[in-house]
Write a protein that holds these residues in place. Structure first.
Motif, PDB file in Angstrom:
ATOM      1  N   ALA A 530       7.944   6.966  -3.617  1.00 48.19           N
ATOM      2  CA  ALA A 530       7.148   6.263  -2.611  1.00 48.19           C
ATOM      3  C   ALA A 530       6.011   7.173  -2.222  1.00 48.19           C
ATOM      4  N   LYS A 531       4.877   6.609  -1.968  1.00 51.78           N
ATOM      5  CA  LYS A 531       3.754   7.431  -1.532  1.00 51.78           C
ATOM      6  C   LYS A 531       3.212   6.897  -0.212  1.00 51.78           C
ATOM      7  N   ASP A 532       2.355   7.704   0.401  1.00 58.35           N
ATOM      8  CA  ASP A 532       1.754   7.328   1.686  1.00 58.35           C
ATOM      9  C   ASP A 532       2.803   6.853   2.681  1.00 58.35           C
ATOM     10  N   VAL A 533       3.789   7.691   2.894  1.00 56.00           N
ATOM     11  CA  VAL A 533       4.887   7.296   3.779  1.00 56.00           C
ATOM     12  C   VAL A 533       4.582   7.732   5.209  1.00 56.00           C
ATOM     13  N   LYS A 534       4.561   6.796   6.100  1.00 56.84           N
ATOM     14  CA  LYS A 534       4.207   7.083   7.493  1.00 56.84           C
ATOM     15  C   LYS A 534       5.322   6.619   8.414  1.00 56.84           C
ATOM     16  N   ILE A 535       5.457   7.311   9.497  1.00 57.39           N
ATOM     17  CA  ILE A 535       6.453   6.925  10.500  1.00 57.39           C
ATOM     18  C   ILE A 535       5.745   6.628  11.809  1.00 57.39           C
ATOM     19  N   GLN A 536       6.168   5.539  12.429  1.00 58.70           N
ATOM     20  CA  GLN A 536       5.644   5.254  13.764  1.00 58.70           C
ATOM     21  C   GLN A 536       6.810   4.878  14.653  1.00 58.70           C
ATOM     22  N   ASN A 564      -3.179   1.248   8.516  1.00 58.05           N
ATOM     23  CA  ASN A 564      -4.358   1.336   7.678  1.00 58.05           C
ATOM     24  C   ASN A 564      -3.987   1.951   6.339  1.00 58.05           C
ATOM     25  N   ASP A 565      -3.949   1.124   5.325  1.00 60.62           N
ATOM     26  CA  ASP A 565      -3.500   1.598   4.015  1.00 60.62           C
ATOM     27  C   ASP A 565      -4.440   2.602   3.379  1.00 60.62           C
ATOM     28  N   LYS A 566      -5.625   2.699   3.922  1.00 58.30           N
ATOM     29  CA  LYS A 566      -6.544   3.660   3.329  1.00 58.30           C
ATOM     30  C   LYS A 566      -6.220   5.078   3.773  1.00 58.30           C
ATOM     31  N   ILE A 567      -5.436   5.199   4.819  1.00 64.37           N
ATOM     32  CA  ILE A 567      -5.112   6.528   5.297  1.00 64.37           C
ATOM     33  C   ILE A 567      -3.973   7.097   4.469  1.00 64.37           C
ATOM     34  N   LEU A 617      11.708   2.092  15.513  1.00 62.07           N
ATOM     35  CA  LEU A 617      11.236   2.931  14.411  1.00 62.07           C
ATOM     36  C   LEU A 617      10.623   2.079  13.324  1.00 62.07           C
ATOM     37  N   LYS A 618       9.432   2.461  12.878  1.00 63.23           N
ATOM     38  CA  LYS A 618       8.793   1.738  11.777  1.00 63.23           C
ATOM     39  C   LYS A 618       8.422   2.730  10.687  1.00 63.23           C
ATOM     40  N   LEU A 619       8.584   2.280   9.472  1.00 61.47           N
ATOM     41  CA  LEU A 619       8.214   3.109   8.329  1.00 61.47           C
ATOM     42  C   LEU A 619       7.318   2.305   7.409  1.00 61.47           C
ATOM     43  N   ARG A 620       6.227   2.918   7.011  1.00 56.41           N
ATOM     44  CA  ARG A 620       5.399   2.254   6.001  1.00 56.41           C
ATOM     45  C   ARG A 620       5.387   3.117   4.751  1.00 56.41           C
ATOM     46  N   TYR A 621       5.403   2.468   3.606  1.00 56.92           N
ATOM     47  CA  TYR A 621       5.340   3.224   2.357  1.00 56.92           C
ATOM     48  C   TYR A 621       4.700   2.360   1.288  1.00 56.92           C
ATOM     49  N   LYS A 622       4.253   3.012   0.227  1.00 55.14           N
ATOM     50  CA  LYS A 622       3.770   2.251  -0.940  1.00 55.14           C
ATOM     51  C   LYS A 622       4.596   2.682  -2.138  1.00 55.14           C
ATOM     52  N   LEU A 623       4.912   1.722  -2.993  1.00 54.24           N
ATOM     53  CA  LEU A 623       5.546   2.109  -4.239  1.00 54.24           C
ATOM     54  C   LEU A 623       4.501   2.846  -5.069  1.00 54.24           C
ATOM     55  N   PRO A 624       4.944   3.731  -5.942  1.00 53.12           N
ATOM     56  CA  PRO A 624       3.988   4.630  -6.602  1.00 53.12           C
ATOM     57  C   PRO A 624       2.820   3.931  -7.286  1.00 53.12           C
ATOM     58  N   ASN A 625       3.062   2.740  -7.815  1.00 55.09           N
ATOM     59  CA  ASN A 625       1.971   2.089  -8.540  1.00 55.09           C
ATOM     60  C   ASN A 625       1.241   1.037  -7.729  1.00 55.09           C
ATOM     61  N   GLU A 626       1.566   0.948  -6.456  1.00 58.40           N
ATOM     62  CA  GLU A 626       0.940  -0.099  -5.670  1.00 58.40           C
ATOM     63  C   GLU A 626      -0.015   0.483  -4.652  1.00 58.40           C
ATOM     64  N   ASN A 627      -0.845  -0.370  -4.141  1.00 63.44           N
ATOM     65  CA  ASN A 627      -1.778   0.085  -3.122  1.00 63.44           C
ATOM     66  C   ASN A 627      -1.599  -0.582  -1.779  1.00 63.44           C
ATOM     67  N   LYS A 628      -0.683  -1.536  -1.743  1.00 70.30           N
ATOM     68  CA  LYS A 628      -0.450  -2.210  -0.486  1.00 70.30           C
ATOM     69  C   LYS A 628       0.874  -1.723   0.071  1.00 70.30           C
ATOM     70  N   SER A 629       0.860  -1.396   1.365  1.00 71.13           N
ATOM     71  CA  SER A 629       2.062  -0.773   1.905  1.00 71.13           C
ATOM     72  C   SER A 629       3.113  -1.810   2.265  1.00 71.13           C
ATOM     73  N   ARG A 630       4.340  -1.325   2.334  1.00 71.05           N
ATOM     74  CA  ARG A 630       5.453  -2.172   2.772  1.00 71.05           C
ATOM     75  C   ARG A 630       6.058  -1.581   4.024  1.00 71.05           C
ATOM     76  N   LEU A 631       6.792  -2.400   4.748  1.00 72.52           N
ATOM     77  CA  LEU A 631       7.292  -1.983   6.050  1.00 72.52           C
ATOM     78  C   LEU A 631       8.812  -2.049   6.115  1.00 72.52           C
ATOM     79  N   ILE A 632       9.374  -1.014   6.690  1.00 71.63           N
ATOM     80  CA  ILE A 632      10.805  -1.044   7.024  1.00 71.63           C
ATOM     81  C   ILE A 632      10.877  -0.755   8.510  1.00 71.63           C
ATOM     82  N   ASP A 633      11.692  -1.485   9.256  1.00 68.94           N
ATOM     83  CA  ASP A 633      11.814  -1.105  10.662  1.00 68.94           C
ATOM     84  C   ASP A 633      13.214  -1.342  11.184  1.00 68.94           C
TER      85      ASP A 633
END
Lengths: 715, 184
Positions: A530-536, A564-567, A617-633
């Protein structure tokens, strides 16, 4: 002094007569400076040859012992067995060759000496030899044979001796002084640092006597090809006091009423822990800016449950329990475990290696070469490896080659030698070109940069470098950074590059650490899940008055960055665990800050949702080959709360002890009277299975830290 | 290919210094200080910078003389240090987008006519604008007066490459036919 006569032959411009004379005063001062630098440098050599305490040898030996010990340990988790089986053979071969660079101690082969060394260095846990299953078993005989082969290195050694032998006696004295200098490293001054254990001192003295008496060139013993030492040379120069770390202001306590939302990027780097471990083993406490608590916590493997749902790459493990250093507060523990990959993707790797003169010490290029050998030994036949070096003469040392031709790769690695100043060469562009040329959308495409901090990879401007790496990342080529050496270690830049390159930054101080990063955790290091993994996280003001995120200061994000998926944010590799800790003050407990006086109908506190949830708790991540993030909360609520520390798991308590240690190292502003002994007490009972002894090593590290001086003495 | 170097006082002094002989090191320093400073000046073109660079090299010499092997002439070894540090400074300047400083007043021969001085100044400035590799070749050979063999060794290139670079530099600096002298 002959001018070439041509039609354009000039009279001499900038002639001696035109140049203003050198300032007399500065001349005198410069000569004085030179003489005192000379004296210092000669004194260092003398001290080394007299064999007074030299702590750098300590870390190399210690790390090596840890490596040996690791092999013979059993009882590993499922993931580790796979690696251990393959590591076993590769490591035996790999250790035998470089052993010369580490130990010449004649007594080393004897178990007695080793055991006393172990005891003093490592602690009681080493004595255990748990039963090992199946083919992972190493017999005592094998272990002894390995030790013997290391104690008698002459047979194994293959560095060229001719050049060394041809030097006259006078030169060889110089060489030995230099070799001792290499051994001594450029780091901590010997005389003022206390070494904890007597046996080590003895070994150190004996070791150096062996060096001094030995007829063969010590340079050869250190496995540095004699051709290496360059006339322009940077070895021994200014290699201390220039470690660079980004300054860290610790996260403050925040009022939920003012800032209910906390957002950050995850971080799986471990560099900070390795680096501070090395410092502490040398008897000094690390600079505060070198301590990143999240990297310390994340250094250790944890057994969080893997995700139950195959669709998601990870699942958060949450626990809330009383804070060890402030019982009226609580700690919120958030753990993520990335799933293990079943089938490894192919890899397309390019090693980008710094082979400049400054890499010319045993803890740098030689260690790097061995580390890469270990890694290569664990790749599959279809994986690809290329090698690019940068230094005075940059260039491709090895075009992309499959592991089927492993010998070619190993040969190329072995031929690397350090030399030349760290001058340009389009090292990094070349490395990425190679990665692109062999780009495979189904493979992991990664550049692995190994350096000690001299970053002249062909782009010298930091911003330009960052931009370049970012653009490459977007095309699917990731970058990991391995740091070596200390005294000139540019951690700040390494972190930046790794963050921009969607890669891991690790610091490698011993072969055992190299094995951890490049072999055991190779799948995490190499295969992102997973890439671009963020926690909020949003705290409920009804339940929580204050919070403080422990660590992650260099990873904070703005609230709006979360969606913001660009971040860009951190990536998680296969099998990685990531942990974040918050300390919270529940409503009703003694708060650090006074309540707001003028905002009794504050928009946040005015109409909170009536719930017993502590936070969301919210988590955003992108699968390695994707550019749109997904959410787990998920909410964090009463069912996650444990009333006492005892009700939590070893993993959770251990993580808390590491967090406590990290906070003490950075000044302990928030941890009250919690001291080193408290850390030890907490960690000791939370070691769990600790197959690799990392946790035991941690406990000993804390003990050493207690004794350490606060400031690294200058040589 | 390894060259046999006839023992010369420099090499002996340097080797002794490398072995810890303080007096030898002091003698070496005194002998080469001016040459070192002048080389620094030619590379920096500014007295303050040259003094700073000289100071850096003096300290570095103290720290590194222990590694001198006698495989190259001492001056080769020394000048390599200077050239490399100068290159680092050039790069730093480039990054900060400052032009290398060259004292306008000093560079030209005060005995020459004003027109000649103007032309010389212009030429010198052009040299400083050459790409690094060409610039270094010109400075070492034409300004510092080293022969091709020595300069090539310092820059770690073949003599052929050096000749090519000098030639290329000359070509770029060749003034239009209307102008006067084409001094490098």
């Amino acid at each position: 002094m002959i001018h070439q006569p041509t039609e354009n032959a000039p009279e001499k411009p900038m002639a001696d007569s035109i140049i203003p004379a050198a300032d007399r005063q500065r001349r005198q001062r410069n000569i004085d400076l030179a003489m005192s630098a000379f004296d210092d440098s000669m004194k260092k050599n003398q001290i080394a040859t007299q064999g007074s305490q030299n702590t750098r040898r300590l870390s190399i030996m210690e790390g090596w012992i840890a490596a040996l010990r690791d092999w013979t340990k059993g009882n590993m988790t499922m993931e580790r067995k796979y690696w251990m089986a393959t590591v076993a053979v590769g490591a035996l071969a790999a250790i035998a060759v470089p052993s010369v660079m580490m130990i010449q101690h004649p007594d080393f082969g004897r178990t007695g000496a080793k055991q006393s060394l172990d005891q003093s260095l490592i602690g009681a846990s080493v004595q255990q030899q748990p039963a090992i299953e199946g083919k992972d078993r190493f017999s005592r005989d094998e272990e002894q044979r390995t030790i013997n082969s290391i104690a008698a290195p002459e047979q194994k050694f293959d560095a060229p001796k001719e050049e060394a032998a041809s030097r006259d006696k006078k030169q060889s004295i110089t060489n030995e002084a230099d070799a001792s200098n290499f051994i001594a490293g450029n780091v901590v001054a010997s005389s003022s640092v206390a070494i904890p254990a007597a046996p080590i001192q003895e070994m150190a003295v004996r070791r150096v006597d062996t060096v001094a008496k030995s007829a063969s060139s010590p340079a050869a013993m250190l496995q540095i090809a004699p051709a290496v030492v360059d006339d322009t040379l940077v070895t021994g120069y200014q290699d201390f006091g220039r470690d660079q770390f980004r300054h860290i202001d610790q996260n403050p306590i925040r009022l939920v009423a003012e800032a209910p939302v906390s957002t950050f990027s995850i971080d799986v780097d471990t560099a900070s822990y390795s680096f501070l471990r090395r410092q502490i083993l040398q008897g000094v406490l690390p600079a505060k800016d070198a301590v990143r608590v999240e990297e310390m916590i994340n250094y250790f493997p944890y057994d969080y449950p893997a995700p139950t749902n195959k669709e998601v790459p990870f699942e958060p493990t949450v626990a809330v329990y009383p804070s060890p250093w402030n019982p009226t507060n609580k700690l919120v523990h958030i753990g993520l475990k990335g799933h293990q990959i079943k089938e490894k993707n192919r890899t397309n790797l390019v090693f980008l290696l710094d082979v400049s003169g400054s890499m010319n010490s045993p803890d740098k290029l030689p260690l790097l070469k061995n580390a890469l050998r270990l890694m290569v030994d664990n790749l599959s036949p279809d994986d690809r490896v290329a090698i690019v070096v940068y230094a005075g003469a940059a260039g491709t040392v090895l075009d992309s080659t499959t592991i089927k031709d492993k010998q070619k790769i190993i040969a190329a690695l072995e031929n690397l030698s350090a030399g030349g100043s760290t001058a340009g060469g389009e090292g990094i562009r070349r490395a990425y070109d190679l990665a692109k040329a062999n780009f495979d959308a189904n493979a992991v495409n990664r550049v692995i940069l190994a350096t000690d901090g001299d970053f002249n990879v062909g782009i010298t401007d930091t911003e330009e470098l960052k931009g370049f790496i970012e653009r490459q990342r977007d095309s699917g080529i990731f970058l990991s950074v391995l740091g070596f050496g200390s005294g000139n270690y540019n951690d700040a830049l390494m972190q930046t590059l790794a963050q921009n390159g969607n890669g891991v930054a690790a610091y490698i101080d011993t072969l055992s650490e190299a094995r951890k990063v490049l072999v055991e955790e190779a799948s995490s290091t190499l295969y992102p899940i997973a890439k671009d993994v963020k926690i909020q996280i949003e705290f409920n003001p009804d339940q929580v008055a204050e919070y403080r995120l422990i660590g992650y200061e260099t990873r904070m994000l703005n609230r709006a960055d979360f969606n913001n998926d660009k971040i860009d944010a951190g990536e998680i590799g296969a099998g990685h665990t990531v942990t974040a800790l918050y300390e919270i003050t529940p409503v009703g407990a003694t708060a650090q800050m006074d309540e707001l006086r003028y905002q009794t109908d504050h928009p946040v506190t005015k109409k909170p949702v009536k719930t017993s949830e502590l936070a969301f708790l919210k988590l955003r991540y992108k699968l390695p080959n994707e550019n749109k993030s997904r959410l787990i909360d998920r909410p964090i609520g009463p069912k996650d709360v444990k009333e006492s520390l005892d009700q939590t798991s070893d993993d959770i308590r251990f993580a808390a002890s590491v967090a406590g240690f990290g906070q003490i190292l950075t000044g302990g502003q928030f941890t009250g009277n919690f001291n080193y002994d408290d850390v030890i007490k907490l960690a000791e009972k939370a070691k769990g299975i600790d197959s690799f002894g990392y946790r035991a090593e941690f406990v000993n590290l804390v003990r050493l830290a207690k004794q350490s001086a606060a400031i690294a003495p200058q040589p | 290919m390894p060259e046999t170097i006839a023992p010369c006082p420099d090499t002996t002094l340097a080797t002794q210094a490398a072995a810890g002989d303080r007096a030898a090191f002091a003698a070496l320093l005194n002998r080469h200080y001016d040459g070192l400073y002048r080389m620094a000046y030619r590379l920096c073109g500014h007295q303050q910078e040259a003094e700073d660079l000289t100071q850096d090299i003096c300290i570095q010499l103290g720290q590194c003389i222990g590694q001198y092997r006698g495989e190259a002439r001492f001056t080769t070894w020394l000048y390599r240090l200077v050239v490399n540090r100068a290159k680092d400074r050039w790069r730093q300047q480039k990054r900060r987008h400052t032009q290398p400083l060259y004292d306008d007043l000093i560079l030209t021969d005060p005995a020459a006519s004003p027109e000649q001085q103007a032309i010389d100044r212009d030429n010198l400035r052009q040299v400083t604008l050459l790409p690094e590799k060409l610039r270094l070749a010109v400075i070492l050979v034409h300004w510092h007066g080293l022969n091709h063999a020595e300069a090539a060794k310092i820059l770690k290139i073949s003599e052929g490459t050096l000749s090519w670079r000098l030639h290329e530099a000359r070509r770029r600096l060749r003034p239009s036919p209307a102008k006067g002298s084409d001094k490098l």
